[in-house]
Design a protein around this motif. Structure first.
Motif, PDB file in Angstrom:
ATOM      1  N   ILE A  32     -19.655  -7.991   4.741  1.00  0.00           N
ATOM      2  CA  ILE A  32     -18.866  -7.314   6.130  1.00  0.00           C
ATOM      3  C   ILE A  32     -19.849  -6.326   7.081  1.00  0.00           C
ATOM      4  O   ILE A  32     -19.985  -5.607   6.244  1.00  0.00           O
ATOM      5  CB  ILE A  32     -17.822  -6.320   5.300  1.00  0.00           C
ATOM      6  N   THR A  33     -19.528  -6.471   7.958  1.00  0.00           N
ATOM      7  CA  THR A  33     -20.445  -5.334   8.954  1.00  0.00           C
ATOM      8  C   THR A  33     -19.925  -4.423  10.215  1.00  0.00           C
ATOM      9  O   THR A  33     -20.591  -3.565  11.281  1.00  0.00           O
ATOM     10  CB  THR A  33     -21.488  -6.495  10.006  1.00  0.00           C
ATOM     11  N   GLU A  34     -18.246  -4.083   9.822  1.00  0.00           N
ATOM     12  CA  GLU A  34     -17.886  -3.275  10.816  1.00  0.00           C
ATOM     13  C   GLU A  34     -16.974  -2.742   9.700  1.00  0.00           C
ATOM     14  O   GLU A  34     -16.405  -2.859   8.395  1.00  0.00           O
ATOM     15  CB  GLU A  34     -17.300  -4.335  11.551  1.00  0.00           C
ATOM     16  N   THR A  35     -16.054  -1.492  10.602  1.00  0.00           N
ATOM     17  CA  THR A  35     -15.250  -0.601   9.502  1.00  0.00           C
ATOM     18  C   THR A  35     -14.513  -0.708  10.312  1.00  0.00           C
ATOM     19  O   THR A  35     -14.002  -0.568  11.853  1.00  0.00           O
ATOM     20  CB  THR A  35     -16.124   1.043   9.799  1.00  0.00           C
ATOM     21  N   LEU A  36     -12.847  -0.587   9.848  1.00  0.00           N
ATOM     22  CA  LEU A  36     -11.954  -0.494  10.563  1.00  0.00           C
ATOM     23  C   LEU A  36     -11.218   0.457   9.809  1.00  0.00           C
ATOM     24  O   LEU A  36     -11.143   1.216   8.873  1.00  0.00           O
ATOM     25  CB  LEU A  36     -10.544  -1.994  10.044  1.00  0.00           C
ATOM     26  N   ARG A  37     -10.224   0.621  11.150  1.00  0.00           N
ATOM     27  CA  ARG A  37      -9.225   1.781  11.097  1.00  0.00           C
ATOM     28  C   ARG A  37      -7.473   1.714  10.351  1.00  0.00           C
ATOM     29  O   ARG A  37      -7.467   0.568  11.127  1.00  0.00           O
ATOM     30  CB  ARG A  37      -9.331   3.496  11.575  1.00  0.00           C
ATOM     31  N   ILE A  38      -7.456   2.241   8.926  1.00  0.00           N
ATOM     32  CA  ILE A  38      -5.502   1.788   8.613  1.00  0.00           C
ATOM     33  C   ILE A  38      -4.702   3.763   8.494  1.00  0.00           C
ATOM     34  O   ILE A  38      -6.303   4.721   8.570  1.00  0.00           O
ATOM     35  CB  ILE A  38      -6.153   0.697   7.476  1.00  0.00           C
ATOM     36  N   GLY A  39      -3.585   3.224   8.679  1.00  0.00           N
ATOM     37  CA  GLY A  39      -2.720   4.797   8.389  1.00  0.00           C
ATOM     38  C   GLY A  39      -2.853   5.366   7.122  1.00  0.00           C
ATOM     39  O   GLY A  39      -1.735   6.279   6.658  1.00  0.00           O
ATOM     40  N   PHE A  40      -3.673   4.712   5.835  1.00  0.00           N
ATOM     41  CA  PHE A  40      -3.359   5.044   4.520  1.00  0.00           C
ATOM     42  C   PHE A  40      -4.425   5.325   4.392  1.00  0.00           C
ATOM     43  O   PHE A  40      -5.596   4.900   4.127  1.00  0.00           O
ATOM     44  CB  PHE A  40      -2.500   4.131   3.843  1.00  0.00           C
ATOM     45  N   SER A  41      -4.306   6.625   2.779  1.00  0.00           N
ATOM     46  CA  SER A  41      -5.486   7.293   2.444  1.00  0.00           C
ATOM     47  C   SER A  41      -5.745   6.381   1.755  1.00  0.00           C
ATOM     48  O   SER A  41      -7.194   5.678   0.736  1.00  0.00           O
ATOM     49  CB  SER A  41      -5.543   8.002   2.177  1.00  0.00           C
ATOM     50  N   SER A  42      -4.964   5.421   0.726  1.00  0.00           N
ATOM     51  CA  SER A  42      -5.276   3.984  -0.242  1.00  0.00           C
ATOM     52  C   SER A  42      -3.806   3.229  -0.081  1.00  0.00           C
ATOM     53  O   SER A  42      -2.856   3.506   0.246  1.00  0.00           O
ATOM     54  CB  SER A  42      -4.541   5.310  -1.716  1.00  0.00           C
ATOM     55  N   VAL A  43      -4.077   2.009  -0.739  1.00  0.00           N
ATOM     56  CA  VAL A  43      -3.354   1.033  -0.802  1.00  0.00           C
ATOM     57  C   VAL A  43      -3.507   0.423  -2.062  1.00  0.00           C
ATOM     58  O   VAL A  43      -4.735   0.137  -2.731  1.00  0.00           O
ATOM     59  CB  VAL A  43      -3.909  -0.031   0.028  1.00  0.00           C
ATOM     60  N   GLU A  44      -2.934  -0.498  -2.324  1.00  0.00           N
ATOM     61  CA  GLU A  44      -2.744  -1.256  -4.426  1.00  0.00           C
ATOM     62  C   GLU A  44      -2.272  -2.095  -3.204  1.00  0.00           C
ATOM     63  O   GLU A  44      -1.129  -2.714  -2.587  1.00  0.00           O
ATOM     64  CB  GLU A  44      -1.066  -0.485  -4.968  1.00  0.00           C
ATOM     65  N   VAL A  45      -2.789  -3.285  -3.669  1.00  0.00           N
ATOM     66  CA  VAL A  45      -2.331  -4.506  -3.814  1.00  0.00           C
ATOM     67  C   VAL A  45      -2.218  -5.216  -4.466  1.00  0.00           C
ATOM     68  O   VAL A  45      -2.346  -5.534  -5.438  1.00  0.00           O
ATOM     69  CB  VAL A  45      -3.727  -5.797  -3.174  1.00  0.00           C
ATOM     70  N   TYR A 178      -7.079  -9.345  10.159  1.00  0.00           N
ATOM     71  CA  TYR A 178      -5.710  -9.001   9.919  1.00  0.00           C
ATOM     72  C   TYR A 178      -4.440  -8.298   9.746  1.00  0.00           C
ATOM     73  O   TYR A 178      -3.943  -7.366  10.578  1.00  0.00           O
ATOM     74  CB  TYR A 178      -5.110 -10.335  10.075  1.00  0.00           C
ATOM     75  N   LEU A 179      -4.511  -8.388   8.749  1.00  0.00           N
ATOM     76  CA  LEU A 179      -3.801  -7.570   8.042  1.00  0.00           C
ATOM     77  C   LEU A 179      -4.258  -5.825   8.123  1.00  0.00           C
ATOM     78  O   LEU A 179      -2.785  -4.975   7.939  1.00  0.00           O
ATOM     79  CB  LEU A 179      -4.088  -7.741   6.320  1.00  0.00           C
ATOM     80  N   ALA A 180      -5.502  -5.762   7.901  1.00  0.00           N
ATOM     81  CA  ALA A 180      -5.452  -4.058   8.103  1.00  0.00           C
ATOM     82  C   ALA A 180      -5.392  -3.771   9.601  1.00  0.00           C
ATOM     83  O   ALA A 180      -4.482  -2.809   9.508  1.00  0.00           O
ATOM     84  CB  ALA A 180      -7.239  -4.096   8.268  1.00  0.00           C
ATOM     85  N   ARG A 181      -5.382  -4.547  11.067  1.00  0.00           N
ATOM     86  CA  ARG A 181      -5.127  -4.314  12.328  1.00  0.00           C
ATOM     87  C   ARG A 181      -3.195  -3.980  12.442  1.00  0.00           C
ATOM     88  O   ARG A 181      -2.889  -3.424  13.472  1.00  0.00           O
ATOM     89  CB  ARG A 181      -6.204  -5.761  12.959  1.00  0.00           C
ATOM     90  N   LYS A 182      -2.719  -5.310  11.588  1.00  0.00           N
ATOM     91  CA  LYS A 182      -1.267  -5.456  11.922  1.00  0.00           C
ATOM     92  C   LYS A 182      -0.320  -4.993  10.705  1.00  0.00           C
ATOM     93  O   LYS A 182       0.605  -4.718  11.571  1.00  0.00           O
ATOM     94  CB  LYS A 182      -0.855  -6.967  12.211  1.00  0.00           C
ATOM     95  N   GLY A 183      -0.973  -4.844   9.780  1.00  0.00           N
ATOM     96  CA  GLY A 183       0.045  -4.394   8.446  1.00  0.00           C
ATOM     97  C   GLY A 183       0.164  -3.087   8.066  1.00  0.00           C
ATOM     98  O   GLY A 183       0.746  -2.452   7.734  1.00  0.00           O
TER      99      GLY A 183
END
Length: 185
Positions: A32-45, A178-183
């Motif tokens: 993994i060579t990139e960093t993506l921003r998401i709208g949550f501080s924590s996520v349970e898969v 995809y999930l990080a960007r869309k969901g």
């Protein structure tokens, strides 16, 4: 003592091979060579849901007529468990947020939950690895959401289980992005 253990391990492996014990293969996560921003501080898969052929221990490949051709090589880990862990590990590495697979190991609840249900997850003999399905994001404060995904990845269909495992690792990483960007925005 270490030499004795090494010899004993080698003898055990030789005996298992002679007895016809099946080989198994692990999926290695791509870098993994990139960093993506998401709208949550924590996520349970949450535990993933797979079609029966993808959840089986045997590695399968789909022929053009839809027939599943299984290999005598097995996945090294139960696919549902492994894919859930791959998603959570990839998401943590991409976002640098607190991410964990179910069951949530922290005292404070996660800000969001992510459930993934696969319709298809298979490499075809046509050289295309497919991942289709639906995702669901549960949010404790905010708007819950869901969406569909339909991803394809070219791979070496003649490369056997090793190529299939590499393709699965890459498509799960692609799905995580995809999930990080869309969901998870």
């Amino acid at each position: 003592m270490t030499l004795i253990k090494s010899i004993a391990t080698a003898v055990t492996l030789a005996l298992l091979s002679a007895c016809g014990a099946p080989q198994s293969i692990a999926v290695k996560s791509p870098p993994i060579t990139e960093t993506l921003r998401i709208g949550f501080s924590s996520v349970e898969v949450k535990d993933v849901s797979l079609p029966s052929y993808a959840a089986a221990d045997e590695i399968a490949q789909q022929a053009p007529d839809g027939t599943m051709i299984t290999s005598d090589v097995l996945w090294a880990d139960a696919p549902e468990r492994a894919i859930g862990l791959e998603l959570s590990r990839n998401l943590a590495r991409l976002t640098h947020k607190r991410v964990a697979a179910e069951p949530w190991p922290f005292e404070e609840d996660a800000a969001a939950t992510l459930a993934v249900r696969f319709t298809d997850l298979v490499g075809g003999t046509d050289g295309i690895y497919r991942a289709t399905g639906q995702y669901f994001v549960g949010v404790y404060e905010g708007r819950e959401r869901s969406g569909l995904f339909d991803l394809e990845l070219p791979y070496d269909a003649e490369g056997g289980p090793t190529a299939i495992a590499a393709a699965r690792g890459q498509i799960i990483l692609n799905l995580t992005k995809y999930l990080a960007r869309k969901g998870l925005q």
